[in-house]
Design an enzyme around this catalytic site. Sequence first.
Site, PDB file in Angstrom:
ATOM      1  N   HIS A 121      -8.158  -4.762  -0.756  1.00  0.00           N
ATOM      2  CA  HIS A 121      -7.005  -4.002  -0.297  1.00  0.00           C
ATOM      3  C   HIS A 121      -6.639  -4.379   1.148  1.00  0.00           C
ATOM      4  O   HIS A 121      -7.495  -4.401   2.026  1.00  0.00           O
ATOM      5  CB  HIS A 121      -7.264  -2.497  -0.373  1.00  0.00           C
ATOM      6  CG  HIS A 121      -6.030  -1.697  -0.094  1.00  0.00           C
ATOM      7  ND1 HIS A 121      -5.062  -1.506  -1.043  1.00  0.00           N
ATOM      8  CD2 HIS A 121      -5.576  -1.084   1.027  1.00  0.00           C
ATOM      9  CE1 HIS A 121      -4.075  -0.801  -0.520  1.00  0.00           C
ATOM     10  NE2 HIS A 121      -4.362  -0.544   0.738  1.00  0.00           N
ATOM     11  N   SER A 162       0.828  -1.201   0.000  1.00  0.00           N
ATOM     12  CA  SER A 162       0.000   0.000   0.000  1.00  0.00           C
ATOM     13  C   SER A 162       0.871   1.262   0.000  1.00  0.00           C
ATOM     14  O   SER A 162       1.680   1.450  -0.902  1.00  0.00           O
ATOM     15  CB  SER A 162      -0.966  -0.040   1.187  1.00  0.00           C
ATOM     16  OG  SER A 162      -1.957   0.951   1.091  1.00  0.00           O
ATOM     17  N   ASP A 201     -10.134  -3.433  -5.149  1.00  0.00           N
ATOM     18  CA  ASP A 201      -9.207  -2.462  -4.588  1.00  0.00           C
ATOM     19  C   ASP A 201      -9.141  -1.263  -5.522  1.00  0.00           C
ATOM     20  O   ASP A 201      -8.909  -1.432  -6.724  1.00  0.00           O
ATOM     21  CB  ASP A 201      -7.822  -3.104  -4.441  1.00  0.00           C
ATOM     22  CG  ASP A 201      -6.771  -2.183  -3.842  1.00  0.00           C
ATOM     23  OD1 ASP A 201      -7.128  -1.066  -3.410  1.00  0.00           O
ATOM     24  OD2 ASP A 201      -5.594  -2.590  -3.802  1.00  0.00           O
TER      25      ASP A 201
END
EC number: 3.1.1.71
Length: 408
Positions: free
Chosen positions: A378, A191, A348
């Site tokens: 995610h 991320s 995501d």
Amino acid sequence: MRSSCVLLTALVALAAYYVYIPLPSSVADPWKLMLLDATFRGAQQVSNLIHYLGLSHHLLALNFIIVSFGKKSARSSAQVKVTDTDFDGVEVRVFEGSPKPEEPLRRSVIYIHGGGWALASAKISYYDELCTTMAEELNAVIVSIEYRLVPKVYFPEQIHDVVHATKYFLQPEVLQKYSVDPGRIGISGDSAGGNLAAALGQQFSQDANLRNKFKLQALIYPVLQALDFNTPSYQQNENTPILPRYVMVKYWVDYFKGSYDFVQAMIVNNHTSLDVEEAAALRAHLNWTSLLPTSITKNYKPIVHTTGNAKIIQEIPQLLDARSAPLIADQEVLQHLPKTYILTCEYDVLRDDGIMYAKRLENAGVEVTLDHFEDGFHGCMIFTSWPTNFSVGIRTKNSYIKWLDQNL
């Protein structure tokens, strides 16, 4: 008695209403994901209340909640030695796997945790367990960087922290101390950590003074650009947990210490409209109509306005900085990057950032493995232990570590 039953029924109904969100049937463990998302939303709302009351910044309050429930002390085992130390003033947690008798020097991964540049820690159980597993299964040294977070510092200080810690580790005497092979070191992150890893990879690939270069980079559902919040994945997953579109845009604004007044305009791409000259030259670097396959673009249409709000880029020029948005880097930069692994998830908003970066790297001659999970969401890779254990979390983690084992 009857009134108690009515009250209990009403409370259960309210709880169900709060927890339930419509999800595609193909997403992994949908009810468990709803519960996880409801828990995180609840923590966000508590932190927002604390902020409203003037008791603390909402991100500090939210991270306090996250870390309080998940912080783990450095605890070694027979297989992995775990220590907390600092590299050039930056806190790190080092995980040392057992060396193989036939290999006196170990491989190594520098890992950067996610959390929107504002949340989480190398010391919470999710990342501690991930890095412990990596160290054990790869017989490697994992350096997990505890970089400083928003709102204590803002861009580019997070990058400076990972640069300082990494340069320190790459010194010959430090590699010798940890018995690390200088030719078998990789950079990785998930991320926002994937964003920092990508930025670090680009910077180090251009640094002629660095003797030791990365053998590979592994980016897990990385956030790579802030020019277009209407890619097909942003449109498809605008309200999908764990990272709805408006939350991701707010993370970007927080990262640059910008104004929340810009969030709604950015969501509809008013910050990169055709009249914003600064964005014009960069738009071709993320033209998703050519970078994404038709199986991804489907019937989605680009959102590009003729006129927008030029004030946003004037006040937050960092949005167009390749250090914050590695996807917009020039081809000449990308061609020097090492072998790359990119993991993406169908559910995501950042899916297309990763797929476009894979395509741009491929076009630049870089060897790329794109590992896409059709039922992933995610953040799923760190959710592998009860009560937040997801089948796709285990599969993504295993696939990631297998690739590292085969390529590092």
